[in-house]
Design a protein around this motif. Structure first.
Motif, short mmCIF file in Angstrom:
data_model
loop_
_atom_site.label_atom_id
_atom_site.label_comp_id
_atom_site.label_asym_id
_atom_site.label_seq_id
_atom_site.Cartn_x
_atom_site.Cartn_y
_atom_site.Cartn_z
N SER A 173 -7.30 15.35 -34.83
CA SER A 173 -8.28 14.54 -34.10
C SER A 173 -7.71 14.05 -32.77
CB SER A 173 -8.77 13.38 -34.95
OG SER A 173 -7.73 12.50 -35.26
N ALA A 174 -6.43 13.71 -32.72
CA ALA A 174 -5.81 13.28 -31.46
C ALA A 174 -5.77 14.43 -30.46
CB ALA A 174 -4.41 12.75 -31.71
N ALA B 74 -7.84 17.04 -30.47
CA ALA B 74 -9.23 17.28 -30.08
C ALA B 74 -9.67 16.27 -29.02
CB ALA B 74 -10.14 17.21 -31.30
N HIS B 75 -9.25 15.01 -29.19
CA HIS B 75 -9.58 13.97 -28.21
C HIS B 75 -8.93 14.28 -26.86
CE1 HIS B 75 -9.15 10.02 -26.19
NE2 HIS B 75 -10.38 9.88 -26.62
N ALA B 76 -7.67 14.71 -26.88
CA ALA B 76 -6.98 15.05 -25.63
C ALA B 76 -7.67 16.21 -24.92
CB ALA B 76 -5.52 15.39 -25.91
N ARG B 77 -8.16 17.18 -25.68
CA ARG B 77 -8.91 18.30 -25.08
C ARG B 77 -10.25 17.80 -24.53
NH1 ARG B 77 -7.47 22.03 -30.02
NH2 ARG B 77 -5.80 23.30 -29.14
N ARG B 78 -10.96 17.01 -25.33
CA ARG B 78 -12.29 16.53 -24.95
C ARG B 78 -12.23 15.68 -23.68
NH1 ARG B 78 -13.23 15.18 -29.83
NH2 ARG B 78 -12.70 13.00 -29.59
N THR B 79 -11.19 14.88 -23.54
CA THR B 79 -11.08 14.01 -22.37
C THR B 79 -10.43 14.70 -21.18
OG1 THR B 79 -8.97 13.11 -23.17
CG2 THR B 79 -10.99 11.91 -23.78
N THR C 20 -7.29 15.80 -20.93
CA THR C 20 -5.86 15.54 -20.75
C THR C 20 -5.06 16.83 -20.88
OG1 THR C 20 -6.15 13.33 -21.65
CG2 THR C 20 -3.91 14.17 -21.56
#
Length: 88
Positions: free
Chosen positions: A30-31, A33-38, A40
């Motif tokens: 999930s971390a 996926a969040h880095a990709r989504r944002t 980063t």
């Protein structure tokens, strides 16, 4: 924001890492996926991430290809020569 230890790892590895390496550092799915989504990190190849905006050097591009090719892969030929200062 990516954790400081992950940023240090990326900086030490020419701004690229395999997903497996990041998991070994304790980064969760999930971390990541969040880095990709944002935005980063990007995924320039399956199973590999790079810090968004980082200008990848020859070393970074070679490492990216090697990581994408798998555990048994290695850099050879003219690229290996250039990495060792034997070619321009």
């Amino acid at each position: 924001m990516v954790r400081p230890d992950v940023l240090r790892f990326l900086a030490a590895h020419h701004w690229v890492a395999s997903v497996e390496q990041l998991r070994d550092l304790g980064m969760t799915k999930s971390a990541l996926a969040h880095a990709r989504r944002t935005g980063t990190v990007t995924s320039p190849a399956q199973g590999v991430v790079a810090l968004t905006g980082a200008q990848l050097s020859l070393e970074g591009r070679a490492l990216l290809a090697q990581l994408a090719a798998g555990r048994e892969a290695f850099v050879s030929g003219p690229t290996a020569g250039a990495l060792h200062g034997l070619r321009d």
